[in-house]
Write a protein that holds these residues in place. Structure first.
Motif, PDB file in Angstrom:
ATOM      1  N   ALA A   6       1.000  58.814  70.381  1.00  0.00           N
ATOM      2  CA  ALA A   6       1.387  57.639  69.603  1.00  0.00           C
ATOM      3  C   ALA A   6       2.313  56.772  70.439  1.00  0.00           C
ATOM      4  CB  ALA A   6       2.077  58.057  68.305  1.00  0.00           C
ATOM      5  N   ASP A   7       1.885  55.540  70.699  1.00  0.00           N
ATOM      6  CA  ASP A   7       2.684  54.595  71.480  1.00  0.00           C
ATOM      7  C   ASP A   7       3.240  53.524  70.545  1.00  0.00           C
ATOM      8  OD1 ASP A   7       2.080  55.870  73.932  1.00  0.00           O
ATOM      9  OD2 ASP A   7       0.138  54.855  74.006  1.00  0.00           O
ATOM     10  N   TRP A   8       4.583  53.498  70.436  1.00  0.00           N
ATOM     11  CA  TRP A   8       5.225  52.544  69.541  1.00  0.00           C
ATOM     12  C   TRP A   8       5.379  51.184  70.223  1.00  0.00           C
ATOM     13  CZ3 TRP A   8       6.146  53.537  64.502  1.00  0.00           C
ATOM     14  CH2 TRP A   8       6.056  54.870  64.086  1.00  0.00           C
ATOM     15  N   GLU A   9       5.179  50.119  69.426  1.00  0.00           N
ATOM     16  CA  GLU A   9       5.312  48.767  69.938  1.00  0.00           C
ATOM     17  C   GLU A   9       6.568  48.120  69.371  1.00  0.00           C
ATOM     18  OE1 GLU A   9       1.516  46.887  69.080  1.00  0.00           O
ATOM     19  OE2 GLU A   9       0.659  47.775  70.899  1.00  0.00           O
ATOM     20  N   ASP A  10       6.977  47.012  69.982  1.00  0.00           N
ATOM     21  CA  ASP A  10       8.253  46.388  69.627  1.00  0.00           C
ATOM     22  C   ASP A  10       8.312  45.938  68.170  1.00  0.00           C
ATOM     23  OD1 ASP A  10       9.109  46.794  72.210  1.00  0.00           O
ATOM     24  OD2 ASP A  10       8.610  44.756  72.902  1.00  0.00           O
ATOM     25  N   ASP A  11       7.168  45.566  67.590  1.00  0.00           N
ATOM     26  CA  ASP A  11       7.178  45.066  66.214  1.00  0.00           C
ATOM     27  C   ASP A  11       7.103  46.181  65.174  1.00  0.00           C
ATOM     28  OD1 ASP A  11       4.592  45.919  66.548  1.00  0.00           O
ATOM     29  OD2 ASP A  11       3.654  44.101  65.715  1.00  0.00           O
ATOM     30  N   GLY A  12       7.154  47.453  65.624  1.00  0.00           N
ATOM     31  CA  GLY A  12       7.073  48.573  64.692  1.00  0.00           C
ATOM     32  C   GLY A  12       5.683  49.124  64.503  1.00  0.00           C
ATOM     33  N   SER A  13       4.675  48.499  65.128  1.00  0.00           N
ATOM     34  CA  SER A  13       3.312  49.032  65.078  1.00  0.00           C
ATOM     35  C   SER A  13       3.216  50.258  65.980  1.00  0.00           C
ATOM     36  CB  SER A  13       2.309  47.985  65.556  1.00  0.00           C
ATOM     37  OG  SER A  13       2.343  46.840  64.740  1.00  0.00           O
ATOM     38  N   VAL A  14       2.148  51.038  65.776  1.00  0.00           N
ATOM     39  CA  VAL A  14       1.921  52.200  66.620  1.00  0.00           C
ATOM     40  C   VAL A  14       0.446  52.219  67.027  1.00  0.00           C
ATOM     41  CG1 VAL A  14       1.383  53.780  64.698  1.00  0.00           C
ATOM     42  CG2 VAL A  14       2.281  54.680  66.854  1.00  0.00           C
ATOM     43  N   VAL A  15       0.192  52.570  68.279  1.00  0.00           N
ATOM     44  CA  VAL A  15      -1.169  52.692  68.786  1.00  0.00           C
ATOM     45  C   VAL A  15      -1.470  54.178  68.976  1.00  0.00           C
ATOM     46  CG1 VAL A  15      -2.777  52.165  70.653  1.00  0.00           C
ATOM     47  CG2 VAL A  15      -1.121  50.444  69.895  1.00  0.00           C
ATOM     48  N   LEU A  16      -2.476  54.674  68.271  1.00  0.00           N
ATOM     49  CA  LEU A  16      -2.881  56.072  68.337  1.00  0.00           C
ATOM     50  C   LEU A  16      -4.073  56.225  69.265  1.00  0.00           C
ATOM     51  CD1 LEU A  16      -2.803  56.940  64.532  1.00  0.00           C
ATOM     52  CD2 LEU A  16      -0.955  57.235  66.193  1.00  0.00           C
ATOM     53  N   THR A  17      -4.117  57.333  69.948  1.00  0.00           N
ATOM     54  CA  THR A  17      -5.274  57.690  70.766  1.00  0.00           C
ATOM     55  C   THR A  17      -5.905  58.932  70.156  1.00  0.00           C
ATOM     56  OG1 THR A  17      -4.226  56.805  72.746  1.00  0.00           O
ATOM     57  CG2 THR A  17      -6.095  58.277  73.071  1.00  0.00           C
ATOM     58  N   LEU A  18      -7.091  58.771  69.582  1.00  0.00           N
ATOM     59  CA  LEU A  18      -7.737  59.827  68.803  1.00  0.00           C
ATOM     60  C   LEU A  18      -8.967  60.365  69.522  1.00  0.00           C
ATOM     61  CD1 LEU A  18      -7.712  58.052  65.317  1.00  0.00           C
ATOM     62  CD2 LEU A  18      -6.005  59.631  66.214  1.00  0.00           C
ATOM     63  N   PRO A  19      -9.160  61.690  69.539  1.00  0.00           N
ATOM     64  CA  PRO A  19     -10.384  62.270  70.084  1.00  0.00           C
ATOM     65  C   PRO A  19     -11.470  62.303  69.001  1.00  0.00           C
ATOM     66  CG  PRO A  19      -8.861  64.026  69.525  1.00  0.00           C
ATOM     67  CD  PRO A  19      -8.165  62.721  69.186  1.00  0.00           C
ATOM     68  N   VAL A  20     -12.333  61.302  68.980  1.00  0.00           N
ATOM     69  CA  VAL A  20     -13.310  61.138  67.905  1.00  0.00           C
ATOM     70  C   VAL A  20     -14.603  61.878  68.228  1.00  0.00           C
ATOM     71  CG1 VAL A  20     -14.695  59.477  66.599  1.00  0.00           C
ATOM     72  CG2 VAL A  20     -12.322  58.947  67.205  1.00  0.00           C
ATOM     73  N   ARG A  21     -14.983  62.797  67.355  1.00  0.00           N
ATOM     74  CA  ARG A  21     -16.255  63.499  67.477  1.00  0.00           C
ATOM     75  C   ARG A  21     -17.255  63.062  66.406  1.00  0.00           C
ATOM     76  NH1 ARG A  21     -12.577  67.496  69.226  1.00  0.00           N
ATOM     77  NH2 ARG A  21     -13.224  68.503  71.196  1.00  0.00           N
ATOM     78  N   ARG A  22     -16.753  62.498  65.309  1.00  0.00           N
ATOM     79  CA  ARG A  22     -17.632  62.040  64.223  1.00  0.00           C
ATOM     80  C   ARG A  22     -17.275  60.600  63.886  1.00  0.00           C
ATOM     81  NH1 ARG A  22     -16.835  63.881  59.531  1.00  0.00           N
ATOM     82  NH2 ARG A  22     -18.922  63.487  58.723  1.00  0.00           N
ATOM     83  N   PRO A  23     -18.140  59.631  64.222  1.00  0.00           N
ATOM     84  CA  PRO A  23     -17.853  58.230  63.891  1.00  0.00           C
ATOM     85  C   PRO A  23     -17.645  58.006  62.398  1.00  0.00           C
ATOM     86  CG  PRO A  23     -19.651  58.372  65.463  1.00  0.00           C
ATOM     87  CD  PRO A  23     -19.381  59.767  65.014  1.00  0.00           C
ATOM     88  N   GLU A  24     -18.370  58.760  61.539  1.00  0.00           N
ATOM     89  CA  GLU A  24     -18.215  58.580  60.097  1.00  0.00           C
ATOM     90  C   GLU A  24     -16.798  58.931  59.657  1.00  0.00           C
ATOM     91  OE1 GLU A  24     -20.361  60.532  61.593  1.00  0.00           O
ATOM     92  OE2 GLU A  24     -22.421  60.190  60.892  1.00  0.00           O
ATOM     93  N   GLY A  25     -16.269  60.039  60.184  1.00  0.00           N
ATOM     94  CA  GLY A  25     -14.910  60.421  59.839  1.00  0.00           C
ATOM     95  C   GLY A  25     -13.890  59.439  60.369  1.00  0.00           C
ATOM     96  N   PHE A  26     -14.133  58.919  61.556  1.00  0.00           N
ATOM     97  CA  PHE A  26     -13.238  57.914  62.139  1.00  0.00           C
ATOM     98  C   PHE A  26     -13.243  56.644  61.299  1.00  0.00           C
ATOM     99  CE2 PHE A  26     -12.829  54.236  65.071  1.00  0.00           C
ATOM    100  CZ  PHE A  26     -11.509  54.430  65.468  1.00  0.00           C
ATOM    101  N   ARG A  27     -14.424  56.247  60.864  1.00  0.00           N
ATOM    102  CA  ARG A  27     -14.552  55.048  60.045  1.00  0.00           C
ATOM    103  C   ARG A  27     -13.762  55.194  58.747  1.00  0.00           C
ATOM    104  NH1 ARG A  27     -20.386  54.314  59.744  1.00  0.00           N
ATOM    105  NH2 ARG A  27     -20.348  55.724  57.978  1.00  0.00           N
TER     106      ARG A  27
END
Length: 312
Positions: free
Chosen positions: A255-276
């Motif tokens: 999880a990479d936090w940004e200055d405005d309080g947002s966060v960027v996650l890096t997810l290991p996606v194996r199922r596009p349906e679950g990601f959606r």
């Protein structure tokens, strides 16, 4: 003359709502018309009625009757839990809730009662149902416990459990409760359809564990399940829900936090349906940054849903 069951249930709700103190089953047997006179038949009918009320989302509470010796269990319904408070939604917000409740439904349940309490208009066409989620025993009790920080007590796997819940999740057709098992001293996951007997919830805020699930080691996330090679996805979640999502995915997800309080996650996606499903759960607070195939998959799916809704 026999009393119809629906009338008996309404009488039971009214009695428990207006009770100044918890009422024992014996008191309810005397006060509510329509129950069988003998104790064993009453006990079976009362157990069925309790289950029916909980399945309908009625917040039935079990508490010790004050001053009873030996201690006796009593029943009541807290009006503050039963009646929905006015959240002050405007017309656009009510319309959005109406659309969401119509498009995704819980099996065997209707959102009409809740929408009426919120003041949403129910006239005219509603959205086509996109998905139907199966229900499960104790789902409403577990949902309330997670939301209000209530300690749960139930029997599971032949053992009595005391659990401080922090997450409720639907995966592969099953509902799972995640929480801190006080007796085991660790986080565990419980399938709701395997709970034995009743599930009892304590007072709001009675859960003793820190309910921030950031330390939760259990991973049931749909995007992470499967045997395919994972695709690395990057998702930005806005400040309003950033801390919520970090707690939800757990410490194993970068999880990479940004200055405005947002966060960027890096997810290991194996199922596009679950990601959606995961991304859509955060509505306009979520933005898929990459890769392009997952971003395009989500856009194409939303366009297809919009086209189907327009044709309905």
């Amino acid at each position: 003359m026999a009393v119809p069951k629906i009338e008996r249930l309404l009488d039971l709700i009214a009695e428990l709502l207006h009770a100044e103190r918890p009422l024992t089953s014996e008191q309810l047997h005397r006060r509510i018309p329509g129950y069988p006179p003998d104790k064993e038949s009453f006990k079976r009918a009362f157990e069925r009625d309790k289950k029916d009320l909980r399945d309908q989302g009625v917040p039935l509470r079990i508490e010790t009757v004050p001053g009873s010796t030996p201690p006796q269990d009593g029943y009541r319904i807290d009006p503050d839990e039963y009646y929905l408070r006015d959240p002050g939604l405007d017309a656009d917000e009510l319309a959005a809730i109406h659309l969401a409740a119509s498009a995704v439904r819980l099996e065997g349940a209707s959102a009409a009662g809740g929408l009426r309490k919120l003041g949403a208009p129910l006239r005219g066409q509603t959205a086509s149902t996109i998905a139907t989620l199966p229900t499960a025993p104790h789902l409403s009790t577990a949902f309330d416990a997670v939301a209000a920080g209530r300690r749960l007590r139930f029997r599971y796997g032949g053992k009595d459990r005391t659990v401080d819940p922090f997450r409720l999740q639907h995966q592969r057709g099953r509902w799972y409760l995640q929480g801190h098992d006080a007796d085991a001293g660790e986080a565990r996951s419980f399938r709701l359809d395997r709970v034995e007997g009743d599930m009892d919830a304590g007072e709001p805020g009675s859960a003793e564990v820190d309910l921030d699930p950031a330390d939760n080691p259990l991973q049931l996330d749909g995007w992470a399940l499967g045997d395919d090679e994972p695709v690395e996805a990057r998702v930005r979640i806005g400040p309003r829900q950033a801390r919520v999502v970090v707690g939800q995915v757990g410490p194993a997800v970068p999880a990479d936090w940004e200055d405005d309080g947002s966060v960027v996650l890096t997810l290991p996606v194996r199922r596009p349906e679950g990601f959606r499903s995961f991304v859509l759960g955060f509505l306009d607070d979520a933005e898929v940054l990459g890769p392009d195939e997952l971003r395009d998959d989500l856009i194409d799916w939303l366009r297809a849903v919009a086209d189907d809704g327009g044709a309905a």
